[in-house]
Design a protein around this motif. Structure first.
Motif, PDB file in Angstrom:
ATOM      1  N   ARG A 206      -8.662 -52.131 -41.608  1.00  0.00           N
ATOM      2  CA  ARG A 206     -10.064 -52.354 -41.284  1.00  0.00           C
ATOM      3  C   ARG A 206     -10.945 -51.921 -42.449  1.00  0.00           C
ATOM      4  NH1 ARG A 206     -11.315 -52.498 -35.822  1.00  0.00           N
ATOM      5  NH2 ARG A 206     -13.294 -51.500 -36.268  1.00  0.00           N
ATOM      6  N   ASN A 207     -12.018 -52.670 -42.655  1.00  0.00           N
ATOM      7  CA  ASN A 207     -13.007 -52.249 -43.664  1.00  0.00           C
ATOM      8  C   ASN A 207     -14.319 -51.829 -43.016  1.00  0.00           C
ATOM      9  OD1 ASN A 207     -14.073 -54.684 -42.880  1.00  0.00           O
ATOM     10  ND2 ASN A 207     -13.915 -55.657 -44.887  1.00  0.00           N
ATOM     11  N   THR A 208     -14.288 -51.633 -41.680  1.00  0.00           N
ATOM     12  CA  THR A 208     -15.428 -51.070 -40.952  1.00  0.00           C
ATOM     13  C   THR A 208     -14.945 -49.889 -40.127  1.00  0.00           C
ATOM     14  OG1 THR A 208     -15.127 -52.516 -39.013  1.00  0.00           O
ATOM     15  CG2 THR A 208     -16.565 -53.321 -40.794  1.00  0.00           C
ATOM     16  N   VAL A 209     -15.865 -48.962 -39.809  1.00  0.00           N
ATOM     17  CA  VAL A 209     -15.506 -47.792 -39.009  1.00  0.00           C
ATOM     18  C   VAL A 209     -16.593 -47.528 -37.967  1.00  0.00           C
ATOM     19  CG1 VAL A 209     -14.091 -46.628 -40.751  1.00  0.00           C
ATOM     20  CG2 VAL A 209     -16.568 -46.261 -40.733  1.00  0.00           C
ATOM     21  N   ARG A 210     -16.176 -46.963 -36.838  1.00  0.00           N
ATOM     22  CA  ARG A 210     -17.125 -46.548 -35.816  1.00  0.00           C
ATOM     23  C   ARG A 210     -17.909 -45.342 -36.306  1.00  0.00           C
ATOM     24  NH1 ARG A 210     -12.909 -46.727 -30.723  1.00  0.00           N
ATOM     25  NH2 ARG A 210     -12.941 -48.988 -30.409  1.00  0.00           N
ATOM     26  N   ILE A 211     -19.152 -45.268 -35.868  1.00  0.00           N
ATOM     27  CA  ILE A 211     -20.029 -44.215 -36.367  1.00  0.00           C
ATOM     28  C   ILE A 211     -20.529 -43.309 -35.257  1.00  0.00           C
ATOM     29  CG2 ILE A 211     -20.792 -45.532 -38.367  1.00  0.00           C
ATOM     30  CD1 ILE A 211     -23.342 -46.245 -36.749  1.00  0.00           C
ATOM     31  N   LYS A 212     -21.017 -42.137 -35.670  1.00  0.00           N
ATOM     32  CA  LYS A 212     -21.654 -41.192 -34.752  1.00  0.00           C
ATOM     33  C   LYS A 212     -23.117 -41.624 -34.563  1.00  0.00           C
ATOM     34  CE  LYS A 212     -18.607 -37.477 -36.318  1.00  0.00           C
ATOM     35  NZ  LYS A 212     -18.513 -36.176 -37.027  1.00  0.00           N
ATOM     36  N   TRP A 213     -23.296 -42.681 -33.790  1.00  0.00           N
ATOM     37  CA  TRP A 213     -24.590 -43.346 -33.635  1.00  0.00           C
ATOM     38  C   TRP A 213     -25.675 -42.421 -33.088  1.00  0.00           C
ATOM     39  CZ3 TRP A 213     -26.090 -42.905 -28.626  1.00  0.00           C
ATOM     40  CH2 TRP A 213     -25.067 -42.645 -27.691  1.00  0.00           C
ATOM     41  N   TYR A 214     -25.287 -41.317 -32.474  1.00  0.00           N
ATOM     42  CA  TYR A 214     -26.229 -40.393 -31.843  1.00  0.00           C
ATOM     43  C   TYR A 214     -26.791 -39.393 -32.841  1.00  0.00           C
ATOM     44  CZ  TYR A 214     -21.762 -38.026 -31.899  1.00  0.00           C
ATOM     45  OH  TYR A 214     -20.550 -37.518 -32.304  1.00  0.00           O
ATOM     46  N   GLU A 215     -26.248 -39.344 -34.060  1.00  0.00           N
ATOM     47  CA  GLU A 215     -26.725 -38.421 -35.077  1.00  0.00           C
ATOM     48  C   GLU A 215     -27.585 -39.144 -36.113  1.00  0.00           C
ATOM     49  OE1 GLU A 215     -22.883 -35.354 -35.014  1.00  0.00           O
ATOM     50  OE2 GLU A 215     -23.384 -36.458 -36.842  1.00  0.00           O
ATOM     51  N   ASP A 216     -28.492 -38.429 -36.715  1.00  0.00           N
ATOM     52  CA  ASP A 216     -29.297 -38.972 -37.824  1.00  0.00           C
ATOM     53  C   ASP A 216     -28.388 -39.103 -39.046  1.00  0.00           C
ATOM     54  OD1 ASP A 216     -31.053 -39.508 -39.891  1.00  0.00           O
ATOM     55  OD2 ASP A 216     -32.568 -38.066 -39.220  1.00  0.00           O
ATOM     56  N   PRO A 217     -28.268 -40.300 -39.617  1.00  0.00           N
ATOM     57  CA  PRO A 217     -27.343 -40.483 -40.735  1.00  0.00           C
ATOM     58  C   PRO A 217     -27.891 -40.059 -42.096  1.00  0.00           C
ATOM     59  CG  PRO A 217     -28.373 -42.556 -40.208  1.00  0.00           C
ATOM     60  CD  PRO A 217     -28.885 -41.563 -39.189  1.00  0.00           C
ATOM     61  N   ALA A 218     -29.160 -39.685 -42.155  1.00  0.00           N
ATOM     62  CA  ALA A 218     -29.764 -39.360 -43.459  1.00  0.00           C
ATOM     63  C   ALA A 218     -28.974 -38.244 -44.150  1.00  0.00           C
ATOM     64  CB  ALA A 218     -31.212 -38.934 -43.274  1.00  0.00           C
ATOM     65  N   GLY A 219     -28.607 -38.499 -45.396  1.00  0.00           N
ATOM     66  CA  GLY A 219     -27.897 -37.501 -46.182  1.00  0.00           C
ATOM     67  C   GLY A 219     -26.419 -37.355 -45.857  1.00  0.00           C
ATOM     68  N   ARG A 220     -25.893 -38.221 -44.996  1.00  0.00           N
ATOM     69  CA  ARG A 220     -24.491 -38.097 -44.606  1.00  0.00           C
ATOM     70  C   ARG A 220     -23.593 -38.930 -45.507  1.00  0.00           C
ATOM     71  NH1 ARG A 220     -24.356 -36.539 -39.212  1.00  0.00           N
ATOM     72  NH2 ARG A 220     -22.156 -36.097 -39.609  1.00  0.00           N
ATOM     73  N   THR A 221     -22.311 -38.607 -45.491  1.00  0.00           N
ATOM     74  CA  THR A 221     -21.314 -39.428 -46.173  1.00  0.00           C
ATOM     75  C   THR A 221     -20.634 -40.326 -45.140  1.00  0.00           C
ATOM     76  OG1 THR A 221     -19.480 -37.891 -45.847  1.00  0.00           O
ATOM     77  CG2 THR A 221     -20.898 -37.545 -47.794  1.00  0.00           C
ATOM     78  N   TYR A 222     -19.916 -41.321 -45.645  1.00  0.00           N
ATOM     79  CA  TYR A 222     -19.177 -42.202 -44.745  1.00  0.00           C
ATOM     80  C   TYR A 222     -18.190 -41.392 -43.896  1.00  0.00           C
ATOM     81  CZ  TYR A 222     -20.971 -46.375 -47.099  1.00  0.00           C
ATOM     82  OH  TYR A 222     -21.793 -47.353 -47.598  1.00  0.00           O
ATOM     83  N   ARG A 223     -17.500 -40.445 -44.528  1.00  0.00           N
ATOM     84  CA  ARG A 223     -16.515 -39.659 -43.782  1.00  0.00           C
ATOM     85  C   ARG A 223     -17.185 -38.789 -42.726  1.00  0.00           C
ATOM     86  NH1 ARG A 223     -12.305 -36.140 -47.127  1.00  0.00           N
ATOM     87  NH2 ARG A 223     -11.793 -38.261 -47.826  1.00  0.00           N
ATOM     88  N   GLY A 224     -18.342 -38.236 -43.045  1.00  0.00           N
ATOM     89  CA  GLY A 224     -18.998 -37.341 -42.107  1.00  0.00           C
ATOM     90  C   GLY A 224     -19.681 -38.036 -40.956  1.00  0.00           C
ATOM     91  N   TYR A 225     -19.860 -39.360 -41.059  1.00  0.00           N
ATOM     92  CA  TYR A 225     -20.632 -40.069 -40.045  1.00  0.00           C
ATOM     93  C   TYR A 225     -19.775 -41.040 -39.229  1.00  0.00           C
ATOM     94  CZ  TYR A 225     -24.886 -42.059 -38.014  1.00  0.00           C
ATOM     95  OH  TYR A 225     -25.870 -42.452 -37.143  1.00  0.00           O
ATOM     96  N   HIS A 226     -18.469 -40.900 -39.279  1.00  0.00           N
ATOM     97  CA  HIS A 226     -17.631 -41.833 -38.548  1.00  0.00           C
ATOM     98  C   HIS A 226     -16.769 -41.094 -37.529  1.00  0.00           C
ATOM     99  CE1 HIS A 226     -14.212 -40.231 -40.600  1.00  0.00           C
ATOM    100  NE2 HIS A 226     -13.425 -41.094 -40.025  1.00  0.00           N
TER     101      HIS A 226
END
Length: 307
Positions: A206-226
């Motif tokens: 897969r080249n897409t990942v599920r995200i932590k949609w409930y958190e503000d993504p500002a300043g996050r990395t891909y690893r930290g937000y999935h």
């Protein structure tokens, strides 16, 4: 204020469901369950994988029909509807392709339900809401996305409840309705940077990942937000990816989801966000959250039985 017990993805595990309901103080009422001062809420994914799918459907349906609980649609109910709805004018074509992968995912349900039972279950799935707001809580299978939930509800009214017209649009890749189904029922995803991919639990690249949609993504990395694999690159997300994403407001009503195959000891995802899917279909737990009116969710309000 009413009190609710929100139960996670069951996937045909009726024994665990009955054990959890007994633990929560519910008793049999005809084919369903009842508690004198509480109601049940089911977050969807009743079918596939488990050994007693018909019994799970019967319990959930009888409970909700009697007014003792509520249920929302999961992605497995949506997928079942699409799998069993033929594309008009095409020979042996279905809105959910009968591929080896899709059939394998649905096989336990195909094996356990007779044709008449399947048709009856599909008709019930079509009547399930995609999201609920109940006396201070929100319930949805994968993600509370208000604009997309509104679009889904409008489309269910204007195009018909999961009929041919609805599925024609919801299965058209790139349509607004398709994106709403993918986000609300299957969980929002983001594309990984060019050249990066992961292999999911099913062994699919897969080249897409599920995200932590409930958190503000500002300043996050891909690893930290999935949700999921540590193979996701630990690099900042680009501005285009972040556009319009703000997370779930801290002052919004508590929202309960399933879907995410969590493990370990149940705990809130945020002060007002909880997932009740703890992987009973993979030997984990069947989990409920006991809600008594609190805005800030509590670890101690999770109850469970082992799978």
């Amino acid at each position: 204020m009413p009190a609710y017990d929100i139960i996670g993805d069951i996937h045909g595990h009726a024994d665990e469901l009955k054990s959890l309901l007994a633990t929560l103080g519910y008793h049999r009422h005809r084919a369903g369950y009842r508690c004198v001062d509480r109601k049940l809420v089911f977050v969807g994914d009743f079918v596939d994988r488990g050994p007693a799918i018909a019994e799970v459907i019967e319990i959930v349906r009888a409970t909700t029909d009697a007014g003792d609980g509520f249920a929302v649609m999961g992605n497995h109910e949506y997928n079942a509807i699409a799998y069993h709805t033929a594309v008009p004018g095409r020979s042996d074509a279905w809105f959910r392709v009968h591929s080896e992968k899709n059939t394998r995912q649905h096989q336990a349900t195909l094996d356990q339900l007779s044709p008449n039972e399947m048709a009856d279950a599909i008709a019930w799935f079509k009547r399930l809401p995609v999201a609920l707001e109940l006396d201070g809580i929100r319930v949805v299978h994968a993600a509370w996305r208000e604009t997309q939930i509104d679009l889904l509800n409008h489309s269910l009214e204007s195009l018909g409840r999961l009929g041919v017209d609805f599925l024609t649009e919801s299965e058209r890749k790139g349509s607004a309705l398709n994106e709403a189904v993918e986000a609300v029922l299957k969980g929002p995803e983001i594309a990984l940077p060019v050249g990066h991919s992961i292999v999911d639990n099913g062994g699919h690249k897969r080249n897409t990942v599920r995200i932590k949609w409930y958190e503000d993504p500002a300043g996050r990395t891909y690893r930290g937000y999935h949700f999921g694999s540590d193979d996701v690159p630990d690099v900042p997300m680009n501005a285009e990816t972040l556009d319009g994403m703000t997370g779930y407001p801290e002052d919004a009503p508590p929202v309960f989801v399933g879907h995410y195959w969590l493990t370990g000891r149940p705990a809130p995802l945020a002060s007002n966000v909880a997932c009740t899917d703890y992987s009973v279909a993979k030997g984990g737990k069947l989990v409920a959250y006991r809600w008594d009116g609190e805005q800030v969710l509590k670890n101690e309000n999770f109850k469970w039985v082992e799978g």
